[in-house]
Every structure is written in structure tokens, then in C-alpha cells.
Design a protein around this motif. Structure first.
Motif, PDB file in Angstrom:
ATOM      1  N   GLN A  10      21.825  49.915  51.087  1.00  0.00           N
ATOM      2  CA  GLN A  10      20.864  48.912  51.553  1.00  0.00           C
ATOM      3  C   GLN A  10      19.481  49.518  51.618  1.00  0.00           C
ATOM      4  O   GLN A  10      18.507  48.922  51.163  1.00  0.00           O
ATOM      5  CB  GLN A  10      21.252  48.406  52.937  1.00  0.00           C
ATOM      6  N   GLU A  11      19.406  50.714  52.173  1.00  0.00           N
ATOM      7  CA  GLU A  11      18.105  51.333  52.390  1.00  0.00           C
ATOM      8  C   GLU A  11      17.392  51.554  51.066  1.00  0.00           C
ATOM      9  O   GLU A  11      16.223  51.202  50.908  1.00  0.00           O
ATOM     10  CB  GLU A  11      18.311  52.659  53.125  1.00  0.00           C
ATOM     11  N   CYS A  57      11.487  45.631  48.222  1.00  0.00           N
ATOM     12  CA  CYS A  57      10.451  45.180  49.142  1.00  0.00           C
ATOM     13  C   CYS A  57       9.236  46.088  49.185  1.00  0.00           C
ATOM     14  O   CYS A  57       8.164  45.669  49.562  1.00  0.00           O
ATOM     15  CB  CYS A  57      11.003  45.074  50.548  1.00  0.00           C
ATOM     16  N   MET A  93      16.884  39.427  47.485  1.00  0.00           N
ATOM     17  CA  MET A  93      16.929  39.856  48.884  1.00  0.00           C
ATOM     18  C   MET A  93      18.125  39.259  49.608  1.00  0.00           C
ATOM     19  O   MET A  93      18.829  39.943  50.344  1.00  0.00           O
ATOM     20  CB  MET A  93      15.654  39.403  49.605  1.00  0.00           C
ATOM     21  N   TYR A  94      18.368  37.973  49.386  1.00  0.00           N
ATOM     22  CA  TYR A  94      19.423  37.305  50.150  1.00  0.00           C
ATOM     23  C   TYR A  94      20.814  37.805  49.785  1.00  0.00           C
ATOM     24  O   TYR A  94      21.570  38.210  50.665  1.00  0.00           O
ATOM     25  CB  TYR A  94      19.296  35.783  49.975  1.00  0.00           C
ATOM     26  N   ARG A 140      16.753  48.067  49.155  1.00  0.00           N
ATOM     27  CA  ARG A 140      15.715  47.307  49.854  1.00  0.00           C
ATOM     28  C   ARG A 140      14.351  47.945  49.633  1.00  0.00           C
ATOM     29  O   ARG A 140      13.347  47.265  49.468  1.00  0.00           O
ATOM     30  CB  ARG A 140      15.992  47.279  51.353  1.00  0.00           C
ATOM     31  N   ASP A 199      25.046  51.611  54.146  1.00  0.00           N
ATOM     32  CA  ASP A 199      23.734  51.673  54.793  1.00  0.00           C
ATOM     33  C   ASP A 199      22.712  52.309  53.872  1.00  0.00           C
ATOM     34  O   ASP A 199      21.585  51.832  53.733  1.00  0.00           O
ATOM     35  CB  ASP A 199      23.828  52.476  56.093  1.00  0.00           C
ATOM     36  N   ASN A 228      28.498  54.292  55.947  1.00  0.00           N
ATOM     37  CA  ASN A 228      27.304  55.101  55.709  1.00  0.00           C
ATOM     38  C   ASN A 228      26.765  54.868  54.318  1.00  0.00           C
ATOM     39  O   ASN A 228      25.557  54.715  54.126  1.00  0.00           O
ATOM     40  CB  ASN A 228      27.630  56.585  55.871  1.00  0.00           C
ATOM     41  N   SER A 282      21.281  41.286  51.134  1.00  0.00           N
ATOM     42  CA  SER A 282      21.405  41.436  52.592  1.00  0.00           C
ATOM     43  C   SER A 282      22.812  41.088  53.064  1.00  0.00           C
ATOM     44  O   SER A 282      23.224  41.491  54.140  1.00  0.00           O
ATOM     45  CB  SER A 282      20.378  40.559  53.295  1.00  0.00           C
ATOM     46  N   LYS A 283      23.537  40.335  52.236  1.00  0.00           N
ATOM     47  CA  LYS A 283      24.901  39.966  52.628  1.00  0.00           C
ATOM     48  C   LYS A 283      25.908  41.071  52.317  1.00  0.00           C
ATOM     49  O   LYS A 283      27.044  41.026  52.771  1.00  0.00           O
ATOM     50  CB  LYS A 283      25.326  38.701  51.881  1.00  0.00           C
TER      51      LYS A 283
END
Lengths: 471, 449
Positions: free
Chosen positions: A58-59, A66, A321-322, A62, A55, A52, A325-326
Motif C-alpha cells: 500500500q505504502e 498520489c 485509488m479506490y 500509494r 502494508d 506487513n 485502497s480495498k
């Protein structure tokens, strides 16, 4: 080139468990423990928590990278910010109209500065923002004055007023809107116009919109502020004389003056979690993780190289970003290999990569073209000459490569034209395709470089690429 | 939540099985997409050669993961309005049909409306939380549309304030797209070409029933040995493999050879494949014609070569001579006319120094323009009979222009000394000359020297 191994989705559940327990027990260990722990309730819960958290991480990050979210505190451009705030405050408080241009290269932070100023106004000066109307226009969207006018009406919530009126012409519509603006005195609500991609508005017919906005600015009518954002330094030269004379010539330059250390600080901030993140211990751990990553020699090298090519923050966000994302519960750390891969993706020299995929026949044609250009010193060539050169090679040098029909060679040639490695020198379509003058868009060094990585290239062709056949 | 993930993972596993040799790209895209509600890069640019699985991977991923998406082909949508309305229809899940009179979700002419309507379409679908993917296939066509279109698309997520990811798919490198004052750079992904082993792996997947996979793959290997040097396109190779397979197994069906005698099968198929290269590969013979030819097992190849001998055009007698004259005028320098065509040309000067431009013969440089007078002079000289200058002759010239065997150079004057160029190949003109038994090679400067 380090390639990241394909993630095995099937074993992910198991591995995740291992990682979860691993991450809780041993904070900084990057290797996963091979043994699977016992499946009791507490580990499942912890695992759930960690996933969690990741997640959520990331949220948020990101969103930062972005969504062009405004950073928590903007430290750069203090001078410019003060200047802008001053202009806006004077307009709101004293009813003073003004116009200014924010000029700076792409990704330097013009829009961010503008957003920051507006945020500041909203937070600290409630009385000002209560009656300040904002109109946001973008040169990409409002491609002519008619659309721009509609958009202004919409954003000022005047469409109900305009709605039942029928305007004969554009001029009438504009006149009405201006009337609505002009009838105000110094006491009426100030309007803030923000024109993004300002240089595109200068390409409109007669620059009607700009003329009228600057005209209202000049004459003491409704207080308005026009702020243009552009990346063209010569934008004032684009304006017509009558428009230019009404513009206040107030230019605010937003240039990227980050040194490498500052750049690294910005980079680190980009990857940090916001202060209101729920799980504090996780946040601390992640921040340490980021700090550790930026002390890594390989990552520093990547960043240094990146800084030498692009200083802007936008490309930095794309670079991140890359690796981001990993990151997952499975791999809780930013890995150096991912940064290297991301830099490779961003700075990939695309033409050799494309050359890698052409057939041997096409490669022969490219070498022939390169030789033709070298011999004639940059004169355009046509297909017949290339074919002739190719035949010469086959007769004199080659023993293993079979010769092909002209039609087949022509097909290969046309595929090269389709991927635009070869470009027509003129745009006449009246000549036969065999005789159309062409230019090659590939340098010799690119060709030689990609020949080395080309799989299964016959050695004769390699030799031919360096030593042309003399007639 | 973990239940969700498990289904997602099984879907991705299924895709990996279905699309071979693209694991890296699929995994990379999945990682970049992230969870449904997470932001993805505002713009992705995917490039690679034709038939490297760009569109396939992207569309399969979006479809199978059931992400909200809209795919448009930029060749179909050649105006802004077509493109925007199609995108909006797909995002809003709007079906155009007889019930709504084949209308669209909304009328949308410009980018401004599009951004506004996109926001409302996303709101209507209640997908505000999820990333919406807009895919532009054949994105190189976007360059030919309005200049503001591409920059606007690339910053769509910023302009619309929605969670939107734009994916551009193209054969060209990103450098060819940059124009003007630049724009928000996308994240660039390269789909590399398939290696020979990968090509074999993919081709041998569509093995016809009744034959082992190894048999088909050895056949594919033979096929590649003929075609691979000239053609690496997967689609082309697959098509050729399927097309020629009946011929390959013909001896097996007849019982002459067993399937494990690869050498004999190769001896049988090789000339056939070489023939296919000159006909089917160039589309001079259509696939159905080729299949028919294989079935009939006819030795008469002449019936098949109908398209490849397109250099046979029936022309009137004088038109043939006019065309020959035009070809001679195009490819011979004017100063040699006297030597070739005049009855008594006097002394030929043996020029001491050879022509400095000799290295580039006009066969390489292409046809030159010539005036009408020169054409007529050569025409009268090569036709033996006495021809009167009638309207017929001149109308034949203009009909040769409409047949695009000749081409009018310079639009300035139609009547007063028009200039022409001859746009036929040497093979064609030779076959025309043969029908009137005229030896054209003897009159061509390049070949006489």
C-alpha cells in the motif's frame, strides 16, 4: 450497481488469519476459506508477514499514485527529452542562454518530463549539475512579480546578501538581482528557471518578470535557461510584443499519444511494485495478480471506457485509488467490482444524484420550470410564473398532492437556488425575489432519468413531467 | 502494530455506532485514508445535500482517529490571510491567547508563504511521516476568492512536497468549480440523501427519557407525514420533532388518552402540526415563541401571528396613497390610465382582437418602471381632497424609497424625471388600501378585464 458490502471490522482479526493462511496455501483463490485454522505460532508469524507485506505494498503504490513520484524508467517523449537535455547541456557547457516552452494538456506529463530530464542530469552529468543553479517557480504560488522576486532570491540563496539592504522600490530590488545575474560572464554559473503554469506569469502587470528573464536570455550575460510549462496552446499570444520578440519561440509539444495497448501497459506499471521490493515471492505473486486482473473482461471494459473519456495518467491514478485502497491481507486481489465502483464514482453524473435528494415539492417546481422553459423557448422565468404553473397542475391534474402556501413554496424554491440547480439570469438584486429572472440548469433528459430512480414519486408527477398541462 | 490496529478498529466501530446510516461512506473514507504514514489522494471532494452528515463524518473520523488535521470554514475565512493563518495555527498546534497577544503562528498573506510555512509547521509537529488533512468546509466560497487559490489548494501536496490530503466539502456539484485552464481533479465522493426510513431511524434516536423508542418513532412518523413532502432536511425535521413533542404528549399527561391510542393523539396533533408548518417552519414565529404558545395553551392565536402579519406597516395618510398610486403605475399599462383615472375618458374602444400578451399578466411578470409624472398624476386622481404639491409630498416619496417600498430605477438622474418601481406584494398593498377604504382591485388592469 454492485455495492461493496460494509466491512465488518469486528470479525476482521479472525478473517485475517483465515486469509493469511489461505493466501499462503492457495495463491490465486479469491474465496476465503470458512474454517479458522489452529492458532499456532507459525501461522501467526506468517500472518504478520503477509500483513506487513500488504502494508508495504500500500505504502509504495500509494506513493506512486498520489505523490507524483517519477516512474522508474520513462519511455515516452524520447524526442522531447533529447531536445531539452541538449538545451540544458549547451547552456551548462557552452554558456548559451535559451528559452523554451513545454506545451501540452493537463496530465500529459510535462512536469514528469521535466523531472526526468533533471534526474538524468543529476545522475549522468555530475560536473554539470555541480554548478547549475535551479529556480522553480509556479504561477499559482508566485502570483505577482514581487513575490516571485523574493522567491528567486530565496532559491538562489541570496537572501543574506539582500537581507541587510533596504530597497526603495520593486524596480531597485529587481535591478540588484539582475545586477547579480548580469555581472557574470559566460564563465559564471548557469541558472535554470523553470516556470510552471507559465500562462499565469503572462497575467502579471507589465510582464516585468518575463521581460527581464527573456532579456537576460537574449543578451549575452549570465547563461540562463528559461523553461515554461503550460497547458495553453495560445500562450505566445498572451505575451506582450516586447516580451514575445525576446522569446526564442522554441516550443516543445508534449501530447498524449498513447494507444489503448500502451495505455494499459502504463496502467499495469502503475500498479507494479518496484524492483527493490524486499519479499521477492510476494512481489511476483502480486505482479501475477495485477496481470490477471487486467485480463479480466469487466476490468478491461472499465479501462476501455475510461480511455475513451480521459487519456491522461492523472485521472488513471485517481481511478486506481479506490480498488487499491480495498486491497489488504483480508482481500489480496484486485476485484472487478471495485473497479466498476471506482469508475462509477469518477463518472457519476452529479446532477441526477443531487436531484435524487430534493423533496417532492421541489421536484414539482423543477418540472414546472422545465415546462416554462420549453414553452417560452429558453426565456428566463421568475418565481411567480413557476408558482402559477404549479397551481395549474394542482388544479387540473393532481388529486393526491396537497397545495402549499406561497411562502412554503418560495422556501423550497430558494433551496433550489442555493444548490444552484436554478441560477439568476441577471445579477441585479434590486427586484423582489419573486420577480427575479431565473434560468434552470438541468436538461429534460436529466430530469426524466432521475425521475425514474426517485423513490416514492407519485405517478401523477411522473405523468406531468412528460405531458405538460395546457392552459 | 496489531495493538495499534485493534484500538483503531474499536474507534471506527464506535464511530459507526454513533453515526447511523453512513457505514458505506465511513468505510470508504477509512479505506482511502489508509494507515497513518501512507499517502492518501491529494484531494478529495465530498458533496451532498445539506444535513447529510458530510462535515460530521469527516470531522469525527479525523478527531477520533487522532489524525493530524485542520478544519476551516470558508465562510468564516473570507480572505486568504485569515484562511491560511488559521490553517497554519491548527496544523502547528498553536494556541492564540493572551500570552502571545492573540497572534498567530506566522504572518501569511499569500499562497507562496503558506506553502513554505506549511512545510515548516509540519516539520515542527514532527508529523512528516503522517498524512496531514486540511478540510475546507463550505468550499463553494473558495470560488469567490482569488482565482489562483482553488487550483493551488488542489495541488497542495505536489507544491509543498508534503504528505497532505485536502478535503473539500460542499453542497454543489464538482462541475460548478471548474474554471480557467482546469486543474488537478480530485477524487469525488457523493454523500446521498437519507431515505425516509433512515430519517426516521435517526430522528427516533433523540427520544426523551420516560417514553419508549417506538412511541417516539411513531410520533416522528406522524410528523414526517406532514412535513416530508415539503422538507427532507434532517436538521429541520429533528428540530420540529423536538419542538412539537410536548404538545403531542399533552393529552397523555392530562390522563385523557393512553400512549397506545395513536389515533386520538394524531387527531389532536394534526392541526397543530399544520399550523407549525406555516409559522415555525417559515421562522415567522420563533421557536421560543412557539414553545411559550404551547405552554400557555392559549386559544388566542392572534398574539402569535405578530411576525406573519408583517404586511402591516404604519404609514402616513398621503404615503399610503402614494404607495397605492405607485403600485397602480407599476402594474397597469400606461395606455389604460385614461380609462381608469380620467373623469371623462370618452369611448372605450372594444378592441376586436384580444391582447396578444394577455397570457402573461403583469402580476406574473413583475412591476414595470414608471416616471414620477405618472405617479403624481395617478396620485392626484385617486386622492379625493385637494392636495397642494409641497416639499412634504416629494420627501415622502424618497422616504418610501429608503423604506424599500419603492425602488429607484436607473441611477442616471435624481432630480430630472426619476423613474421608480413599486416593490411590494399584492397582499401588502391590499391591506394598505383597506385602511384608507380604497378598492384597489377595481383599478388593476389584470383583474378588471
Amino acid at each position: 450497481m454492485p455495492k461493496t458490502p460494509a466491512r465488518k471490522r469486528g470479525t476482521r482479526q479472525k478473517a485475517e488469519l483465515a486469509a493469511a493462511s489461505d493466501a499462503t496455501q492457495n495463491k490465486c483463490s479469491p474465496v476465503l476459506s470458512p474454517k479458522t485454522p489452529k492458532l499456532d505460532r507459525s501461522t501467526t508469524r506468517i500472518k504478520q508477514d503477509v500483513t506487513n507485506n500488504f502494508d508495504l505494498l500500500q505504502e509504495t503504490i500509494r506513493g506512486k499514485l498520489c505523490n507524483n513520484q517519477l516512474p522508474e524508467n520513462v519511455e515516452s517523449f524520447k524526442e522531447q527529452k533529447k531536445h531539452l537535455l541538449e538545451i540544458l547541456k549547451r547552456c551548462a557547457n557552452l554558456g548559451e542562454s535559451n528559452s523554451a516552452l513545454l506545451i501540452g494538456p493537463r496530465g500529459a506529463g510535462k512536469s514528469m518530463l521535466m523531472k526526468d530530464v533533471l534526474k538524468e542530469l543529476h545522475e549522468n552529468n555530475m560536473d554539470i549539475t555541480k554548478n547549475l543553479l535551479e529556480v522553480h517557480l509556479n504561477g499559482l504560488l508566485q502570483t505577482d512579480d514581487r513575490i516571485a522576486l523574493k522567491e528567486i532570491t530565496r532559491q538562489l540563496n541570496l537572501d543574506n546578501v539582500v537581507g541587510d539592504k533596504v530597497f526603495g522600490s520593486f524596480a531597485e530590488n529587481l535591478a540588484f538581482l539582475l545586477e547579480a545575474l548580469k555581472t557574470g560572464s559566460k564563465e559564471s554559473k548557469p541558472v535554470l528557471f523553470i516556470l510552471d503554469e507559465f500562462d499565469l506569469f503572462a497575467h502579471h502587470r507589465n510582464q516585468t518578470l518575463l521581460y527581464n528573464l527573456f532579456d537576460i536570455c537574449q543578451s549575452a550575460q549570465t547563461p540562463i535557461v528559461v523553461i515554461g510549462l503550460t497547458c495553453r496552446l495560445d500562450v505566445v499570444e498572451l505575451l506582450e510584443k516586447r516580451v514575445k520578440s525576446r522569446f526564442s519561440h522554441r516550443q516543445i509539444h508534449v501530447f498524449n499519444t498513447l494507444t489503448f495497448d500502451q495505455f494499459m501497459q502504463v496502467a499495469e506499471k502503475k500498479l507494479q511494485l518496484p524492483k527493490d521490493f524486499k519479499d521477492k515471492s510476494f512481489m511476483k505473486q502480486w505482479h501475477e495478480n495485477v496481470k490477471m486482473a487486467f485480463q479480466d473482461k469487466t476490468i478491461l471494459d472499465v479501462m476501455k471506457k475510461h480511455y475513451e473519456v480521459h487519456k491522461d495518467i492523472h485521472s488513471l491514478q485517481i481511478l486506481f485509488m479506490y480498488p487499491l485502497s480495498k486491497v489488504s491481507a483480508l482481500r489480496p486481489h484486485l476485484s472487478a467490482a471495485d473497479f466498476v465502483e471506482a469508475a462509477r464514482l469518477q463518472s457519476l453524473d452529479a446532477k441526477p444524484a443531487m436531484l435524487h435528494g430534493v423533496s417532492v415539492l421541489q421536484l414539482c417546481l423543477i418540472i414546472a420550470m422545465r415546462h416554462l422553459v420549453d414553452i417560452t423557448e429558453g426565456e428566463p422565468f421568475n418565481f411567480e410564473m413557476v408558482y402559477n404553473e404549479y397551481l395549474k397542475f394542482l388544479q387540473k391534474k393532481s388529486h393526491s398532492i396537497q397545495s402549499y402556501d406561497k411562502a412554503i413554496v418560495l422556501k423550497a424554491f430558494e433551496q433550489l437556488v442555493a444548490i444552484e440547480l436554478v441560477h439568476p439570469a441577471d445579477n441585479s438584486t434590486r427586484t423582489q425575489k419573486e420577480y427575479r429572472p431565473m434560468n434552470i440548469l438541468l436538461t429534460k433528459s436529466q430530469l426524466v432519468e432521475s425521475l425514474n430512480s426517485y423513490q416514492g414519486c407519485p405517478s401523477e408527477i411522473k405523468h406531468w413531467a412528460v405531458h405538460p398541462v395546457l392552459s | 502494530m496489531s495493538v495499534m490496529d485493534r484500538t483503531e478498529e474499536s474507534v471506527i466501530r464506535g464511530i459507526l455506532e454513533e453515526i447511523p446510516c453512513r457505514e458505506n461512506q465511513i468505510n470508504l473514507l477509512c479505506d482511502l485514508f489508509g494507515k497513518r504514514n501512507q499517502y492518501t489522494c491529494p484531494a478529495l471532494f465530498i458533496f451532498g445535500h445539506s444535513a447529510t452528515g458530510k462535515s460530521l463524518v469527516v470531522s469525527t473520523l479525523l478527531k477520533r482517529l487522532e489524525l493530524p488535521h485542520a478544519v476551516v470554514n470558508c465562510v468564516e475565512c473570507y480572505t486568504q490571510r485569515l484562511m491560511y493563518e488559521q490553517l497554519l495555527n491548527k496544523v502547528a498546534g498553536y494556541q492564540s491567547g493572551p500570552s502571545n497577544n492573540y497572534g498567530s503562528f506566522a504572518r501569511c498573506d499569500n499562497t507562496n508563504d503558506f506553502v513554505r510555512l506549511l512545510r515548516s509547521a509540519i516539520a515542527e509537529q514532527c508529523t512528516q511521516e503522517e498524512t496531514v488533512y486540511l478540510v475546507f468546509d463550505k468550499a463553494e466560497r473558495l470560488r469567490e476568492m482569488e482565482s489562483n487559490l482553488l487550483p493551488a489548494i488542489l495541488r497542495l501536496s505536489e507544491l509543498s512536497n508534503c504528505n497532505v490530503c485536502v478535503i473539500l466539502i460542499s453542497q454543489l456539484v464538482w462541475g460548478k468549480f471548474r474554471t480557467g485552464t482546469g486543474f488537478a481533479e480530485p477524487l469525488i465522493l457523493h454523500f446521498p440523501d437519507y431515505s425516509k426510513a433512515e430519517l426516521l431511524d435517526i430522528v427516533s434516536r433523540d427520544c426523551p427519557p420516560g417514553y419508549t423508542c417506538e412511541f417516539y418513532s411513531s410520533y416522528a412518523n406522524l410528523l414526517m407525514s406532514v412535513f416530508y413532502i415539503a422538507c427532507r432536511d434532517l436538521n429541520e425535521i429533528r428540530h420540529l420533532a423536538l419542538l412539537n413533542f410536548p404538545k403531542y404528549i399533552e393529552p397523555v399527561i392530562k390522563g385523557e388518552v393512553t400512549t397506545d391510542n395513536a389515533h386520538k393523539l394524531w387527531r389532536n396533533i394534526e392541526p397543530h402540526l399544520k399550523k407549525a408548518m406555516h409559522t415555525v417552519y417559515l421562522r415567522e414565529v420563533s421557536s421560543s415563541q412557539w414553545e411559550k404558545y404551547q405552554q400557555e395553551d392559549s386559544e388566542q392565536f392572534g398574539a402569535l401571528t405578530c411576525l406573519s402579519t408583517r404586511s402591516k406597516v404604519e404609514l402616513p395618510f398621503y404615503s399610503k396613497y402614494l404607495l397605492i398610486a405607485a403600485y397602480l403605475a407599476s402594474y397597469n399599462p400606461a395606455k389604460t390610465d385614461r380609462r381608469f383615472f380620467s373623469k371623462n375618458h370618452g369611448k372605450i374602444k372594444k378592441s376586436a382582437c384580444p391582447n396578444p400578451k394577455k397570457d402573461m399578466s403583469s402580476q406574473l411578470l413583475g412591476p414595470k418602471a414608471f416616471p414620477l409624472d405618472r405617479l403624481m398624476a395617478i396620485f392626484y386622481s385617486i386622492v379625493d381632497a385637494k392636495v397642494s404639491t409641497t416639499a412634504n409630498i416629494f420627501s415622502q416619496i424618497s422616504s418610501l424609497v429608503t423604506l424599500s417600498l419603492l425602488c429607484h430605477v436607473g441611477h442616471d438622474d435624481q432630480l430630472d424625471s426619476p423613474r421608480y418601481k413599486c416593490t411590494v406584494s399584492l397582499d401588502f398593498i391590499q391591506s394598505v388600501a383597506r385602511t384608507v377604504s380604497f378598492d384597489i382591485i377595481r383599478y388593476l388592469f389584470d383583474f378588471v378585464q
